[in-house]
Scaffold this active site. Structure first.
Site, PDB file in Angstrom:
ATOM      1  N   LYS A  53       0.748  -1.236  -0.020  1.00 58.47           N
ATOM      2  CA  LYS A  53       0.020  -0.154  -0.016  1.00 58.47           C
ATOM      3  C   LYS A  53       0.845   1.397   0.053  1.00 58.47           C
ATOM      4  O   LYS A  53       0.323   2.377  -0.390  1.00 58.47           O
ATOM      5  CB  LYS A  53      -1.125  -0.068   1.236  1.00 58.47           C
ATOM      6  CG  LYS A  53      -1.958  -1.070   1.162  1.00 58.47           C
ATOM      7  CD  LYS A  53      -3.116  -0.403   0.151  1.00 58.47           C
ATOM      8  CE  LYS A  53      -4.456  -1.302   0.146  1.00 58.47           C
ATOM      9  NZ  LYS A  53      -5.361  -0.874  -0.791  1.00 58.47           N
ATOM     10  N   SER A 309       0.594 -10.216  -0.730  1.00 62.41           N
ATOM     11  CA  SER A 309       0.476  -8.756  -0.698  1.00 62.41           C
ATOM     12  C   SER A 309       0.665  -7.827   0.652  1.00 62.41           C
ATOM     13  O   SER A 309       0.689  -6.952   0.675  1.00 62.41           O
ATOM     14  CB  SER A 309      -0.744  -8.312  -1.441  1.00 62.41           C
ATOM     15  OG  SER A 309      -1.787  -9.104  -0.565  1.00 62.41           O
TER      16      SER A 309
END
Length: 408
Positions: A53, A309
């Protein structure tokens, strides 16, 4: 779109050169054996803030004007986006306010505050946070940083695709988690655009994975437009998004070859596999790509790159998910066992379990209950075994010895 967008991705990579860490690509022998070809794990769980992110958040804030940055930024998130925005804003000298749900994991709250954000708690859901963040933006002039539905954010996440092509030039399939679609739409644009530039006309197949209990993309793709679904509880809360973004829906429908769903059992087993076999701490949402390989190995062509992720998992949740994964793999049993209420009966049972190589983790002994006869007792046992075959053998041998078992 990918051919045009690739220049934006390269520009984003320049912005991130001293910000985002080029994360390693490690091989997984167990997954390679599963699909009959090389499988490599792209470890964005080792990225700054513990997830991908930071890439999109930094690019988005860096491309704001000086006047916009002076007004500050605001975000709504249960964890990873919150940390990415907080760190990116701090690095760029910008105030940040982050709205998080009441009950968000304490480690994520502490990390977000540690990166310099002011954290507020408007309600129990991410939707409550989104409403509060948008209201804050209207009232203060702060810029709302969307977690996925903005081209600058997508361009930042897409830089992962460029790294994958450099680290594995012959990659045939990329698999990763999909929530709102910012990650995999960006990766698809990057790998397909860059592959076409170097003459790989066949391209690269890109597959997204959604938790079955929070899968908004399959019905949206079937309907031909973004649709909102009612979310069910899922351990993969990082990808629990009720409606795809307008921008990301368009990119996913154009560039992502398939979006598959994965069960809670597959996610927990994937997390366990990452921890035990790859030595990677991954959160449930971050393990969704591995879960897709476990459930849909037929859909991929090697070499395969699977995105891990994120790795921001609360230790308490980790212990629960690992237990769930062990149970799914047949290595953790919860058993109720009836036995005679007489001296030595429990010792005999435990001795028999020890002889079978079973590790008894917990025992609860009950002697008085309406469901029990006067001469009976019942024990609730949490058992650790060596796998599914061993568990079946243990159950069979106990029943053969006359014990009445109920499996939980």
């Amino acid at each position: 779109m990918s051919a045009v967008f690739i220049d934006e991705v390269r520009a984003a990579r320049d912005l991130l050169r001293d910000v985002a860490v080029p994360t390693p690509l490690i091989s997984s022998r167990v997954l390679s054996e599963l699909i009959g070809g090389p499988v490599l794990l792209k470890c964005e769980n080792l990225q700054r803030t513990g997830s991908f992110k930071i890439r999109g958040a930094y690019v988005r804030i860096a491309r704001l004007s000086e006047d916009e940055r002076a007004r500050g930024v605001v975000a709504a998130s249960a964890g990873n986006h919150a940390q990415g925005v907080a760190l990116a804003a701090s690095m760029l000298g910008c105030r940040s306010t982050v709205f998080m749900p009441v009950g968000a994991p304490l480690p994520k709250i502490a990390a977000t505050k540690g990166y310099g954000a002011e954290v507020r708690f408007p309600g129990p859901t991410v939707d409550d946070c989104l409403v509060a963040a948008e209201k804050h933006a209207e009232e203060t002039g702060a810029v709302f940083i969307h977690p996925f539905d903005h081209l600058d954010v997508v361009a930042g996440q897409a830089t992962i695709g460029l790294e994958i092509l450099e680290q594995c030039p012959d990659v045939a399939t990329v698999v990763g988690a999909v929530g709102g679609g910012g990650l995999m739409s960006g990766v698809a644009a990057a790998v397909k655009g860059a592959a076409k530039e170097i003459g790989r006309d066949s391209g690269v197949k890109v597959i997204g994975a959604q938790a079955k209990r929070a899968a908004a993309f399959p019905p949206s793709l079937a309907a031909g437009l973004p649709v909102r679904i009612e979310l069910q509880p899922t351990m993969a809360d990082g990808i629990a998004v009720g409606r795809p973004g307008d921008i990301t829906y368009g990119l996913v429908s154009e560039l992502v070859d398939a979006v598959v769903t994965v069960t809670e059992e597959s996610i927990s087993q994937a997390l366990l596999l990452c921890l035990e076999r790859a030595k990677q701490v991954v959160e449930p949402a971050g393990a969704a790509g591995v879960a897709a390989l476990l459930e849909h190995s037929y859909a991929v062509k090697p070499p395969v790159v699977v995105l891990l992720s994120g790795g921001n998992i609360d230790p308490l949740l980790l212990s629960k998910v690992l237990r769930h994964g062990l149970a799914g793999a047949g290595r953790y049993l919860v058993v109720r066992c009836r036995l005679k209420d007489r001296p030595g009966a429990l010792v005999t049972l435990l001795s028999e379990l020890a002889e079978m190589g079973v590790n008894v983790l917990d025992v609860m002994h009950e002697r008085v209950a309406a469901r029990l006869h006067v001469e009976e007792a019942e024990v609730l046992m949490h058992l650790e075994t060596r796998g599914a075959d061993h568990s079946e053998d243990v159950i069979g041998r106990l029943r053969a010895k006359g014990y009445t078992l109920t499996l939980s």
